[in-house]
Design a protein around this motif. Structure first.
Motif, mmCIF file in Angstrom:
data_model
loop_
_atom_site.group_PDB
_atom_site.id
_atom_site.type_symbol
_atom_site.label_atom_id
_atom_site.label_comp_id
_atom_site.label_asym_id
_atom_site.label_seq_id
_atom_site.Cartn_x
_atom_site.Cartn_y
_atom_site.Cartn_z
ATOM 1 N N VAL A 1 0.844 -1.201 0.000
ATOM 2 C CA VAL A 1 0.000 0.000 0.000
ATOM 3 C C VAL A 1 0.875 1.244 0.000
ATOM 4 O O VAL A 1 0.688 2.166 -0.810
ATOM 5 N N LEU A 2 1.859 1.271 0.895
ATOM 6 C CA LEU A 2 2.707 2.445 1.047
ATOM 7 C C LEU A 2 3.482 2.744 -0.235
ATOM 8 O O LEU A 2 3.506 3.883 -0.718
ATOM 9 N N LEU A 3 4.122 1.721 -0.799
ATOM 10 C CA LEU A 3 4.939 1.933 -1.996
ATOM 11 C C LEU A 3 4.087 2.340 -3.192
ATOM 12 O O LEU A 3 4.507 3.174 -4.011
ATOM 13 N N GLY B 1 -7.200 -2.674 -3.793
ATOM 14 C CA GLY B 1 -6.823 -4.090 -3.798
ATOM 15 C C GLY B 1 -5.700 -4.388 -2.832
ATOM 16 O O GLY B 1 -5.732 -5.400 -2.098
ATOM 17 N N ALA B 2 -4.691 -3.488 -2.800
ATOM 18 C CA ALA B 2 -3.580 -3.668 -1.855
ATOM 19 C C ALA B 2 -4.077 -3.572 -0.414
ATOM 20 O O ALA B 2 -3.596 -4.294 0.475
ATOM 21 N N ALA B 3 -5.047 -2.674 -0.176
ATOM 22 C CA ALA B 3 -5.600 -2.528 1.177
ATOM 23 C C ALA B 3 -6.353 -3.781 1.605
ATOM 24 O O ALA B 3 -6.279 -4.204 2.772
ATOM 25 N N VAL B 4 -7.096 -4.393 0.686
ATOM 26 C CA VAL B 4 -7.818 -5.641 1.007
ATOM 27 C C VAL B 4 -6.826 -6.741 1.369
ATOM 28 O O VAL B 4 -7.014 -7.477 2.359
ATOM 29 N N LEU B 5 -5.763 -6.892 0.595
ATOM 30 C CA LEU B 5 -4.736 -7.888 0.902
ATOM 31 C C LEU B 5 -4.106 -7.600 2.256
ATOM 32 O O LEU B 5 -3.890 -8.515 3.076
ATOM 33 N N SER B 6 -3.806 -6.333 2.506
ATOM 34 C CA SER B 6 -3.195 -5.947 3.777
ATOM 35 C C SER B 6 -4.112 -6.291 4.950
ATOM 36 O O SER B 6 -3.660 -6.836 5.976
#
Length: 824
Positions: free
Chosen positions: A552-554, A697-702
Motif C-alpha cells: 500500500v505504502l509503496l 486491492g492492496a488494502a484488502v490484501l493488507s
C-alpha cells in the motif's frame, strides 16, 4: 466647489489607456459620473504595440460586455515553444493555452493594443465623457474636491481624481509634491524605486510566411543577455519582441528614450537573433521579420512597485503604481484588475452617498482608497516580481538562471503557464456586475484567496510539520542497529544458520560478485533469518503483515511521484526513499518523506483539477511494479521449498528499490500510452479508477493478512513493541523488536501525515464530514483492518475529495448560487 454639483459623486480620470478606459466603462455601468481626459489627439493610436489578454482580464471585460469584441480582434494562443539561442527547442512544444482555457473558461488572446483601446472606447455608451487633447498641467487639491487643470487652460473638477496616465505619470508626480510633507520617506522611496535594466523593440509584421511557425504559436528564445518572443496570428500577421540587457541599471529621470534610428541600429546589432529553427536547418531570424514589419517601437523597460498609491482625493492605477516587464504579458491585465478594484470601492462610496444623501467626506474617500491599495497591493507586486523573474530567465541573467534554463526548463514544460495560472486565479472582479457563466465553469476556479502573493508559506508549513521530524529523530534513536551489528557479523562469518529442527542452512556470502557489497548485504540478511526460516513465529507473522502493508505504502508513493502537482519536488523520487528505508529502516525515512510531502503540497497546489491528476502511464504501472519487484520476491523468500535458495531471493529483494525504478520505467514506457496531453484538459479524473483498484486491492490484501496474523497470536503480542531493540540479548530478539518499531514509526508517521492532509482539507472547507469524525473513524479502522489498509482507505478518501470538491472560496456555479440563495 463652483464648477461641480455636489448632488452625486464625480470622478476625474487622467489618461485613456487600458486602465483609464476600463475604469470609465466600469464607472458608467456603476452609474457613477466621470470625465476621462486623454492628452493625445485620439484614444486608440497605432504605436506598434500588442497586448495579451489573460483570463483574469477577460473575465472583467466579459462583465463589461467588451470581451466578445476584444477576442474577435485578437489571436488565441495555441502552442508555447521554448527555444535556445540557435532556435532549437529546449522543451517539447506545450499546448498549455488549451489547458488554460479549460481551467478558466477563457482563451488567452493576443492582439493589437490599438484594438483593445478601440473596443473599450466603443463600449462606452456616452462617448462625450471622453475628451482628447487634454494633457494634464496641474492638479488643484481642495477640502471639498479636486481639479485637473489641462495644458489648454481648461479644468475639470470632481470629488476624486484617478491617474491612469502610465509609468511616467504626471498625476503621480503631482501627488508626490502634495504628499511629501506628510509622507517624506514614502515619496523618497518611490522616486528611487523605478529601475530599467533592459530595452525592448516590439513590432507588428504582416505577411510573414514560414513553415516554422503556425497561427497561435508563441516562440520564446532564451539567450544570454538578450531574448526574443513572437506570436503568430492568421494571415501571416506576427507580433514580435526582441530584448537586450542594458549596460547598467537606470532609474527614474535617466531612463533612456529611443528614436526610430535607434531601433534600426538595434535590429542591425542583433541580426543573428533566431526565433525558430527547423529540422532541415531553415531559420526564422529577426531580419526575416523586420523586412515585413509595418509598425515598431524601441523602448526602455521599466520595473516598479510604488508604495504611495493615493493621497487625499488623488489616486493612481495601472502602470503608474505597478509596472512589470512585458515578458509575462501581465501589465495590461494587472491594470485592468486595478481599475476594477478601484471601481468597486468607488461604487460602494457612491451607493452610500445615494442612500444617505450625505456627501462623502475626505476621510471616507481616503479610507476607500486605502482599502483599494490593500486589496490590490500584494497581488500587483507579486505579478511584477513574477514577470521580473521571467525576464531575467529569458535573458539567462546569472549562472543560476542559466543552469535553470539549460537543465531544469527542459523538464518543466509548463513553467510559464503555471506562472500565468498563479497570476490569474486570485484575480479581481467587478463586485457589482454578474459573473459570466464562462468564468465559473473552469477546472481551476477563480479564488480571491489564492494565487500570486497569497501562497501559503513553506516555512510555516515546515514549522507545523516539525512533529514528523521529531518522529524521524526518535525512530533513528530507538532503531539504532549498531548494538546488533557485531552479532550479525558473527552469524554471517560462522557460515551456517542453525534451525530449530536441529539442521542448519549454509549462509550465502557471494551473489553479486562485489566482495565488499556482498559482505554487507549478507550481514543485513541475517536480520531476516528468524522470519524467513520461522525460528520466531511471532516475528515471522509480524514481518509478513508489515511488509504486505508496504505494498500500500509503496504504491501510494509511486502515485504521488506521478502527480502533476508534485513535479520537481522531493517526493518525485519514491525509490530513493525506499532505498534509504532498506538501509536505515522504513520507520526512519517515512517521517522524513511525510514531512517533505506536507511542506511542498499545500491545498493551493490542487486549485486546478488537473494538478491532482497523475500520469496515467506511470499510475497503471505502479502496482505491477510493486508486485513484481517487492511483493512476489518477498513471499518467495518466505515460502520457497529450497531453504538455501531463499537467501539468494533475499539478496534480490534487498535491492528492490533499484529493480522497482527500472521496472517502473520499462513497464510504463512499453505497455502503456502517455495520455497526459488530453487527460489534463478533458479527463481530469482518468486516473481515479486505477487508483481505487490498485490501492483498494492492496488494502484488502493488507487487511486479510492483518486479520490472519493477530487472530492467531493476538494483537499486542505480535505488533506492539515491548521494549527497545538494544535491550535484547540476542540477534533474533533484537530483530523482532526492531521490526515492530519499524512498523510503528513507518505507518504511524503516515497516519499522522494523513491527519495533516485532512486538516488542510478542513481549513479549505472541503472536508464536509469534519476532521475529528474522520480521525475517529481512522482509529477504528486501524484496529479493525490494520495500518496498511487504513492508510490506503484514508488516502483514497482524500483523493476523492481533491477530485470532486472545490475550495470554500472558489467561484463556481454552486458557490455563487449559495451566495445569492439560488441555483446558478
Amino acid at each position: 466647489m463652483s464648477s461641480i454639483e455636489n448632488d452625486r459623486l464625480r470622478v476625474v480620470i487622467v489618461g485613456a489607456g487600458v486602465a483609464g478606459l476600463t475604469l470609465a466603462n466600469a464607472l458608467e455601468q456603476a452609474g457613477v459620473d466621470y470625465v476621462l481626459l486623454e492628452r493625445r489627439s485620439e484614444v486608440a493610436p497605432q504605436v506598434g504595440a500588442s497586448i495579451g489578454i489573460f483570463p483574469s482580464a477577460a473575465r472583467i471585460l466579459d462583465q463589461l460586455g467588451a470581451w466578445k469584441g476584444v477576442s474577435e480582434a485578437a489571436a488565441p494562443l495555441q502552442v508555447f515553444n521554448n527555444r535556445d539561442q540557435q532556435g532549437n527547442h529546449i522543451s517539447i512544444p506545450d499546448r498549455s493555452p488549451l489547458l488554460l482555457r479549460a481551467r478558466t473558461g477563457y482563451s488567452t488572446a493576443w492582439g493589437e493594443r490599438q484594438n483593445l483601446l478601440r473596443v473599450l472606447h466603443d463600449n462606452i455608451k456616452d462617448p462625450s465623457k471622453v475628451l482628447v487633447n487634454k494633457g494634464l498641467a496641474d492638479i488643484k487639491h481642495e477640502a471639498d474636491g479636486v481639479t485637473a487643470i489641462c495644458e489648454d487652460g481648461s479644468s475639470y473638477s470632481g470629488h476624486l481624481l484617478v491617474g491612469t496616465d502610465g509609468v511616467f505619470s504626471k498625476t503621480r508626480s503631482k501627488m508626490w509634491e502634495l504628499a511629501e510633507s506628510d509622507h517624506p520617506e514614502l515619496v523618497r522611496a518611490d522616486r528611487n524605486c523605478l529601475i530599467s535594466e533592459y530595452n525592448c523593440i516590439f513590432g507588428i509584421a504582416q505577411g510573414v510566411t514560414s513553415p516554422l511557425t503556425q497561427p497561435g504559436d508563441v516562440n520564446t528564445c532564451y539567450n544570454v543577455g538578450r531574448c526574443a518572443l513572437s506570436i503568430t496570428a492568421e494571415g501571416g500577421k506576427m507580433y514580435w519582441f526582441a530584448q537586450e540587457r542594458l549596460p547598467r541599471t537606470y532609474r527614474l529621470g535617466e531612463v533612456p528614450r529611443y528614436t526610430d534610428d535607434d531601433a534600426r541600429d538595434f535590429v542591425a546589432r542583433h541580426a543573428n537573433l533566431i526565433y525558430a529553427k527547423g529540422s532541415n536547418g531553415q531559420k526564422l531570424t529577426l531580419p526575416n521579420i523586420w523586412e515585413k514589419t509595418t509598425s515598431f517601437r524601441l523602448v526602455a523597460i521599466e520595473e516598479a512597485k510604488f508604495k504611495l498609491w493615493h493621497w487625499g482625493r488623488i489616486v493612481c492605477a495601472g502602470d503608474s503604481i505597478h509596472k512589470a516587464t512585458p515578458n509575462l504579458g501581465v501589465g495590461g491585465n494587472s491594470a485592468i484588475e486595478s481599475a476594477a478594484a478601484l471601481a468597486n470601492g468607488i461604487k460602494r462610496l457612491a451607493d452610500q452617498w445615494n442612500t444617505t444623501g450625505c456627501r462623502s467626506t475626505i476621510q471616507e474617500i481616503e479610507a476607500m482608497l486605502a482599502e483599494y491599495q490593500r486589496s490590490r497591493k500584494v497581488r500587483a507586486e507579486a505579478v511584477v516580481d513574477a514577470s521580473a523573474f521571467l525576464a531575467r530567465s529569458h535573458n539567462m541573467q546569472g549562472w543560476g538562471r542559466r543552469l535553470f534554463v539549460r537543465f531544469v526548463l527542459p523538464h518543466l514544460t509548463e513553467f510559464v503557464p503555471e506562472l500565468m495560472g498563479n497570476s490569474i486565479i486570485g484575480a479581481t472582479k467587478l463586485d457589482y456586475l454578474p459573473l459570466p457563466m464562462a468564468s465559473l465553469s473552469g477546472t481551476k476556479p477563480f479564488n480571491p484567496t489564492q494565487g500570486e502573493g497569497l501562497r501559503e508559506s513553506k516555512l510555516k508549513r515546515s514549522i507545523y510539520a516539525l512533529p514528523l521530524l521529531g518522529l524521524a529523530f526518535t525512530a533513528a534513536w530507538v532503531m539504532d542497529v549498531s548494538p546488533a551489528v557485531e552479532w550479525a557479523i558473527a552469524l554471517r562469518d560462522s557460515g551456517v544458520f542453525e534451525l530449530p529442527s536441529g539442521g542448519s542452512v549454509p549462509i550465502l556470502r557471494t551473489f553479486y560478485h562485489l566482495p565488499s557489497f556482498d559482505d554487507f548485504v549478507a550481514m543485513v540478511n541475517t536480520f531476516f533469518f528468524p522470519a524467513m526460516y520461522g525460528t520466531d513465529p511471532l516475528s515471522r507473522r509480524q514481518t509478513l503483515s508489515f511488509l504486505t502493508d508496504g505494498v500500500v505504502l509503496l504504491t501510494i508513493w509511486i502515485f504521488e511521484s506521478a502527480r502533476r502537482a508534485n513535479m520537481l519536488t522531493p517526493v518525485q523520487w519514491p525509490n530513493f526513499y525506499a532505498a534509504i528505508g532498506q538501509l536505515l529502516g522504513i520507520g526512519v525515512i517515512s517521517p522524513i518523506y511525510c514531512f517533505l510531502h506536507y511542506v511542498v503540497s499545500p491545498i493551493e497546489n490542487f486549485s486546478a483539477l488537473d494538478q491532482r491528476l497523475t500520469n496515467t502511464r506511470v499510475s497503471l504501472a505502479a502496482l505491477p511494479t510493486v508486485v513484481l519487484t517487492y511483493l512476489l520476491p518477498f513471499f518467495a523468500l518466505i515460502t520457497w521449498p529450497d531453504l538455501a535458495f531463499r537467501q539468494a531471493l533475499l539478496f534480490v529483494w534487498q535491492l528492490y528499490p533499484v529493480w522497482a525504478a527500472a521496472a517502473l520505467f520499462v513497464i510504463s514506457k512499453v505497455f502503456f500510452k502517455d495520455t497526459m496531453l488530453t487527460d489534463k484538459v478533458f479527463r481530469t479524473q482518468r486516473d481515479l479508477p486505477v487508483m481505487r483498484m490498485y490501492v483498494g486491492g492492496a488494502a484488502v490484501l493488507s487487511a486479510a493478512v492483518w486479520w490472519w496474523t493477530w487472530l492467531e497470536y493476538g494483537l499486542f503480542d505480535v505488533f506492539v513493541p515491548s521494549g527497545l531493540p538494544r535491550s535484547r540479548d540476542t540477534l533474533a530478539g533484537f530483530t523482532a523488536e526492531f521490526l515492530r518499531w519499524d512498523e510503528t514509526f513507518g505507518f504511524g508517521s503516515h497516519l499522522v501525515w494523513l491527519g495533516y492532509l485532512f486538516w488542510d482539507l478542513q481549513a479549505a472547507g472541503m472536508l464536509r464530514e469534519g476532521w475529528f469524525k474522520v480521525a475517529g473513524l481512522g482509529l477504528v479502522s486501524l484496529l479493525l483492518v490494520g495500518p496498511g489498509a487504513t492508510l490506503g482507505i484514508g488516502w483514497l478518501f482524500r483523493e476523492h475529495i481533491l477530485a470532486t470538491r472545490r475550495h470554500k472560496n472558489a467561484l463556481t456555479p454552486e458557490s455563487v448560487g449559495r451566495l445569492h440563495g439560488s441555483a446558478f
